[in-house]
Design a protein around this motif. Structure first.
Motif, PDB file in Angstrom:
ATOM      1  N   TYR A 320     -36.154   4.876  -7.128  1.00  0.00           N
ATOM      2  CA  TYR A 320     -34.925   4.098  -7.775  1.00  0.00           C
ATOM      3  C   TYR A 320     -33.836   4.318  -6.723  1.00  0.00           C
ATOM      4  CZ  TYR A 320     -30.407   4.324 -10.574  1.00  0.00           C
ATOM      5  OH  TYR A 320     -29.324   4.521 -11.048  1.00  0.00           O
ATOM      6  N   ALA A 321     -33.470   5.652  -6.156  1.00  0.00           N
ATOM      7  CA  ALA A 321     -32.609   6.104  -5.369  1.00  0.00           C
ATOM      8  C   ALA A 321     -32.668   5.286  -4.186  1.00  0.00           C
ATOM      9  CB  ALA A 321     -32.733   7.450  -5.095  1.00  0.00           C
ATOM     10  N   LEU A 322     -33.761   5.036  -3.598  1.00  0.00           N
ATOM     11  CA  LEU A 322     -33.895   4.287  -2.388  1.00  0.00           C
ATOM     12  C   LEU A 322     -33.551   2.832  -2.568  1.00  0.00           C
ATOM     13  CD1 LEU A 322     -36.653   6.104  -0.630  1.00  0.00           C
ATOM     14  CD2 LEU A 322     -34.428   6.810  -0.584  1.00  0.00           C
ATOM     15  N   GLY A 323     -34.011   2.207  -3.594  1.00  0.00           N
ATOM     16  CA  GLY A 323     -33.665   0.857  -4.169  1.00  0.00           C
ATOM     17  C   GLY A 323     -32.448   0.713  -4.289  1.00  0.00           C
ATOM     18  N   ARG A 324     -31.508   1.709  -4.892  1.00  0.00           N
ATOM     19  CA  ARG A 324     -30.235   1.417  -5.059  1.00  0.00           C
ATOM     20  C   ARG A 324     -29.706   1.511  -3.843  1.00  0.00           C
ATOM     21  NH1 ARG A 324     -28.172   6.447  -8.575  1.00  0.00           N
ATOM     22  NH2 ARG A 324     -28.767   7.652  -6.438  1.00  0.00           N
ATOM     23  N   GLU A 325     -29.887   2.145  -2.787  1.00  0.00           N
ATOM     24  CA  GLU A 325     -29.051   2.065  -1.655  1.00  0.00           C
ATOM     25  C   GLU A 325     -29.557   1.335  -0.472  1.00  0.00           C
ATOM     26  OE1 GLU A 325     -27.946   6.146  -0.298  1.00  0.00           O
ATOM     27  OE2 GLU A 325     -27.491   6.725  -2.381  1.00  0.00           O
ATOM     28  N   GLY A 326     -30.514   0.332  -0.758  1.00  0.00           N
ATOM     29  CA  GLY A 326     -30.893  -0.489   0.070  1.00  0.00           C
ATOM     30  C   GLY A 326     -32.020  -0.162   1.252  1.00  0.00           C
ATOM     31  N   LEU A 327     -32.454   1.094   1.135  1.00  0.00           N
ATOM     32  CA  LEU A 327     -33.710   1.353   2.026  1.00  0.00           C
ATOM     33  C   LEU A 327     -35.157   0.971   1.438  1.00  0.00           C
ATOM     34  CD1 LEU A 327     -32.415   5.190   2.486  1.00  0.00           C
ATOM     35  CD2 LEU A 327     -32.561   3.336   4.012  1.00  0.00           C
ATOM     36  N   GLY A 333     -33.729  -0.625  -8.030  1.00  0.00           N
ATOM     37  CA  GLY A 333     -32.626   0.555  -8.246  1.00  0.00           C
ATOM     38  C   GLY A 333     -31.983   0.076  -9.539  1.00  0.00           C
ATOM     39  N   THR A 334     -32.894  -0.437 -10.412  1.00  0.00           N
ATOM     40  CA  THR A 334     -32.378  -0.938 -11.657  1.00  0.00           C
ATOM     41  C   THR A 334     -32.850   0.003 -12.770  1.00  0.00           C
ATOM     42  OG1 THR A 334     -34.129  -2.560 -11.831  1.00  0.00           O
ATOM     43  CG2 THR A 334     -32.164  -3.332 -10.881  1.00  0.00           C
ATOM     44  N   VAL A 335     -32.062   0.069 -13.931  1.00  0.00           N
ATOM     45  CA  VAL A 335     -32.492   0.820 -14.987  1.00  0.00           C
ATOM     46  C   VAL A 335     -32.755   0.061 -16.394  1.00  0.00           C
ATOM     47  CG1 VAL A 335     -31.506   2.747 -13.982  1.00  0.00           C
ATOM     48  CG2 VAL A 335     -30.269   1.344 -15.661  1.00  0.00           C
ATOM     49  N   SER A 336     -33.351   0.464 -17.375  1.00  0.00           N
ATOM     50  CA  SER A 336     -33.619  -0.184 -18.534  1.00  0.00           C
ATOM     51  C   SER A 336     -32.002   0.114 -19.280  1.00  0.00           C
ATOM     52  CB  SER A 336     -34.673   0.419 -19.280  1.00  0.00           C
ATOM     53  OG  SER A 336     -34.690  -0.065 -20.479  1.00  0.00           O
ATOM     54  N   ALA A 337     -31.762  -1.040 -19.886  1.00  0.00           N
ATOM     55  CA  ALA A 337     -30.452  -0.753 -20.706  1.00  0.00           C
ATOM     56  C   ALA A 337     -30.673  -0.129 -21.968  1.00  0.00           C
ATOM     57  CB  ALA A 337     -29.894  -2.185 -21.141  1.00  0.00           C
ATOM     58  N   THR A 338     -31.871  -0.188 -22.618  1.00  0.00           N
ATOM     59  CA  THR A 338     -32.026   0.800 -23.768  1.00  0.00           C
ATOM     60  C   THR A 338     -32.444   2.084 -23.637  1.00  0.00           C
ATOM     61  OG1 THR A 338     -34.303  -0.162 -23.724  1.00  0.00           O
ATOM     62  CG2 THR A 338     -32.968  -1.248 -24.915  1.00  0.00           C
ATOM     63  N   THR A 339     -33.206   2.385 -22.370  1.00  0.00           N
ATOM     64  CA  THR A 339     -33.582   3.791 -22.232  1.00  0.00           C
ATOM     65  C   THR A 339     -32.970   4.533 -21.252  1.00  0.00           C
ATOM     66  OG1 THR A 339     -35.542   3.179 -20.898  1.00  0.00           O
ATOM     67  CG2 THR A 339     -36.024   3.149 -23.359  1.00  0.00           C
ATOM     68  N   ARG A 340     -32.313   3.671 -20.093  1.00  0.00           N
ATOM     69  CA  ARG A 340     -31.716   4.318 -18.987  1.00  0.00           C
ATOM     70  C   ARG A 340     -32.835   4.834 -18.180  1.00  0.00           C
ATOM     71  NH1 ARG A 340     -26.059   4.799 -20.086  1.00  0.00           N
ATOM     72  NH2 ARG A 340     -25.826   5.371 -17.943  1.00  0.00           N
ATOM     73  N   ALA A 341     -34.021   4.478 -18.171  1.00  0.00           N
ATOM     74  CA  ALA A 341     -34.964   4.965 -17.235  1.00  0.00           C
ATOM     75  C   ALA A 341     -35.060   4.041 -16.255  1.00  0.00           C
ATOM     76  CB  ALA A 341     -36.290   4.851 -17.889  1.00  0.00           C
ATOM     77  N   PRO A 342     -35.419   4.340 -15.020  1.00  0.00           N
ATOM     78  CA  PRO A 342     -35.574   3.524 -13.604  1.00  0.00           C
ATOM     79  C   PRO A 342     -36.754   2.723 -13.933  1.00  0.00           C
ATOM     80  CG  PRO A 342     -36.408   5.612 -13.251  1.00  0.00           C
ATOM     81  CD  PRO A 342     -35.881   5.696 -14.680  1.00  0.00           C
ATOM     82  N   THR A 344     -37.972  -0.723 -13.151  1.00  0.00           N
ATOM     83  CA  THR A 344     -38.540  -1.309 -12.236  1.00  0.00           C
ATOM     84  C   THR A 344     -39.551  -0.303 -11.389  1.00  0.00           C
ATOM     85  OG1 THR A 344     -37.078  -2.936 -12.027  1.00  0.00           O
ATOM     86  CG2 THR A 344     -38.583  -2.926 -10.290  1.00  0.00           C
ATOM     87  N   ALA A 345     -38.956   0.992 -11.126  1.00  0.00           N
ATOM     88  CA  ALA A 345     -39.442   2.020 -10.488  1.00  0.00           C
ATOM     89  C   ALA A 345     -40.662   2.586 -11.182  1.00  0.00           C
ATOM     90  CB  ALA A 345     -38.357   3.026  -9.966  1.00  0.00           C
ATOM     91  N   SER A 350     -46.569   2.959 -11.438  1.00  0.00           N
ATOM     92  CA  SER A 350     -47.762   2.795 -12.066  1.00  0.00           C
ATOM     93  C   SER A 350     -48.737   1.813 -11.338  1.00  0.00           C
ATOM     94  CB  SER A 350     -47.433   2.364 -13.251  1.00  0.00           C
ATOM     95  OG  SER A 350     -46.577   3.186 -14.272  1.00  0.00           O
ATOM     96  N   ALA A 351     -48.072   0.866 -10.812  1.00  0.00           N
ATOM     97  CA  ALA A 351     -49.051  -0.349 -10.193  1.00  0.00           C
ATOM     98  C   ALA A 351     -49.594   0.587  -8.970  1.00  0.00           C
ATOM     99  CB  ALA A 351     -48.260  -1.360  -9.680  1.00  0.00           C
ATOM    100  N   LEU A 352     -48.796   1.345  -8.121  1.00  0.00           N
ATOM    101  CA  LEU A 352     -49.436   2.007  -6.906  1.00  0.00           C
ATOM    102  C   LEU A 352     -50.681   3.053  -7.339  1.00  0.00           C
ATOM    103  CD1 LEU A 352     -49.326   2.735  -4.005  1.00  0.00           C
ATOM    104  CD2 LEU A 352     -47.569   4.390  -4.599  1.00  0.00           C
TER     105      LEU A 352
END
Length: 483
Positions: A320-327, A333-342, A344-345, A350-352
């Motif tokens: 999340y942090a590295l996506g948010r800053e473009g690395l 770097g997005t969060v869920s609007a309902t749970t505020r969890a990262p 996509t990260a 989990s896929a990894l």
């Protein structure tokens, strides 16, 4: 009328959601104290004998010295990519970006290894207790689904799950220790001579420190959750000190109790012998009863699950942090609007993990001796490298202006910690085979990604500086508090 918030529109992680207790649960659960004591401590005892208890204490004391500077910086820097932000602010953005890639690799390596180990522990544990054997990979996939769901929900829910799991695994070890006390100790009672510093000069101590330091990996996660903490200037330092002090004392007392259970003159031989891997379970059965030993076998499974969940949350927040800053791709770097969890990260991590389970299964690699030990060998070394750089970064951050901090905390403590961690990193590299059980070539291959990723991250940062100076200047500063 305002539009409903979307995952992309949510402002950030759930600020003010976790308190000191939650942070302690994340840290101590990541350390997996029952797994460390039942599965790793016998190896340390087999290597160093009487020196093992002090090995854990000395390692803890060094990390408390590190925490003095680390938490001083947490007052001024809050970022879900903790090492990345600290090192970038103290040693420069290219170093920060390089460390970010190393930290991301390390947390993911530890998490996927723990997930596979969870499947392996569960397969053998359930088979021993019920006679029914279900393949490790099925358990690993079930654990992955549960961890993914927990990671996607509010961070406070994960804290509650970790709190329950942690309480149970600590309780069963306390039951063993209480049983030992009730019996008046082992054959030689309680040998206080085991705690003599003179034992640290014996053989096998270098290898023992490899295992002892690795037992604390994950304690820096308090800073990862700083954006989600209540009053982070207070809760992050408090939780860090509580977690490290608890682990240091708990490990030291428990290892001393195990040695006392067999006698300080016999414990090393038992640990190095055929039944050494089960010495904690055997001692628990002898002094606390078969029910306690059976419970311990079950709780090793929950301990591995809790540690996997804790590292999953940490790895997702680095994505999340590295996506948010473009690395990394900004979608991370997005969060869920309902749970505020990262969100996509969490899915990416989990896929990894799913891919690693599949590779382990299809390749026929042993889930414990290959996948778990090899990934954790790389991961632990990577985290230690980040700790050493972070300690140096604290000194760099406060070098020109102490910002009201005493010199012992922002000069002496971080430089001492950096020196001590550098020595221990050398020991780990020289004795990595004790963690991995692999050949020199394999160990070299496990170490190689760390410098390669560091250089890659630094190059990416420099490329951003050439293309977009403003984007470069924003690196390490998102959601940071400037003192």
């Amino acid at each position: 009328m305002t539009a409903p918030p979307s995952s992309r529109a949510a402002k950030g992680l759930s600020g003010g959601a976790v308190g000191t207790g939650d942070l302690v649960f994340f840290v101590v659960a990541a350390a997996a104290p029952l797994t460390v004591m039942a599965a790793v401590a016998p190896l340390a005892i087999g290597m160093a004998g009487r020196a093992a208890p002090l090995g854990y204490l000395v390692s803890g004391l060094l990390l408390i010295v590190f925490a003095a500077g680390f938490t001083a910086m947490s007052r001024f820097v809050r970022n879900a990519g903790a090492f990345y932000a600290y090192i970038g602010r103290g040693l420069g953005r290219p170093a920060g970006a390089g460390s970010a890639y190393v930290a991301l690799f390390s947390y993911n390596a530890i998490e996927v290894g723990l997930l596979v180990a969870f499947g392996w522990f569960t397969e053998s544990g359930v088979a021993d207790l019920t006679g029914v054997r279900v393949a490790w990979w099925i358990w690993a996939l079930a654990g992955l689904v549960a961890i993914g769901v927990l990671g996607y929900r509010k961070v406070t829910f994960s804290a509650k799950v970790l709190g329950v799991a942690l309480a149970l695994e600590v309780l069963v070890l306390l039951v063993f220790e209480a049983g030992l006390v009730a019996h008046g100790g082992g054959p030689r009672g309680f040998d206080l001579g085991t705690l003599s510093p003179a034992h640290l000069g014996g053989e096998g101590v270098g290898g023992m420190f490899v295992l002892a330091v690795g037992a604390f990996v994950g304690f820096e996660a308090t800073a990862i959750y700083a954006e989600e903490a209540r009053e982070p200037a207070r809760t992050v330092p408090r939780a860090t000190y509580i977690a490290v002090a608890f682990l240091a004392l708990f490990y030291t007392v428990t290892v001393w109790a195990v040695i006392s259970a067999y006698g300080s003159d016999r414990a090393q031989a038992v640990a190095a012998g055929e039944g050494g891997a089960d010495m904690v379970f055997a001692a628990t059965e002898r002094f606390a009863g078969a029910w306690a030993a059976d419970s311990m076998h079950v709780l090793v499974i929950t301990s591995a699950f809790a540690a996997t969940l804790a590292f999953h949350n940490g790895a997702a927040r680095y994505f999340y942090a590295l996506g948010r800053e473009g690395l990394l791709p900004r979608r991370l770097g997005t969060v869920s609007a309902t749970t505020r969890a990262p969100a996509t990260a969490v899915v990416t991590q989990s896929a990894l993990a799913l891919a690693v389970v599949a590779v382990t299964l299809l390749s026929g690699a042993d889930p414990y001796t290959v996948m778990f030990l090899w990934t954790n060998g790389s991961g632990i070394l990577g985290v230690m490298l980040m700790q050493a750089l972070a300690a140096l970064a604290v000194y760099g951050f406060f070098r020109r202006e102490r910002r009201g901090m005493p010199a012992w905390r922002v000069v002496a403590a971080p430089l001492t910690a950096c020196a001590g961690l550098t020595v221990l990193i050398g020991l780990v590299c020289a004795n990595l085979d004790l963690l991995t059980g692999a050949s020199g070539r394999v160990n070299a291959a496990l170490i190689a990604p760390l410098p390669a990723l560091f250089v890659t991250g630094a190059v990416v940062a420099l490329r951003i500086r050439r293309r977009d100076r403003r984007a470069y200047e924003r690196l390490t500063t998102t959601d940071a508090e400037h003192g």
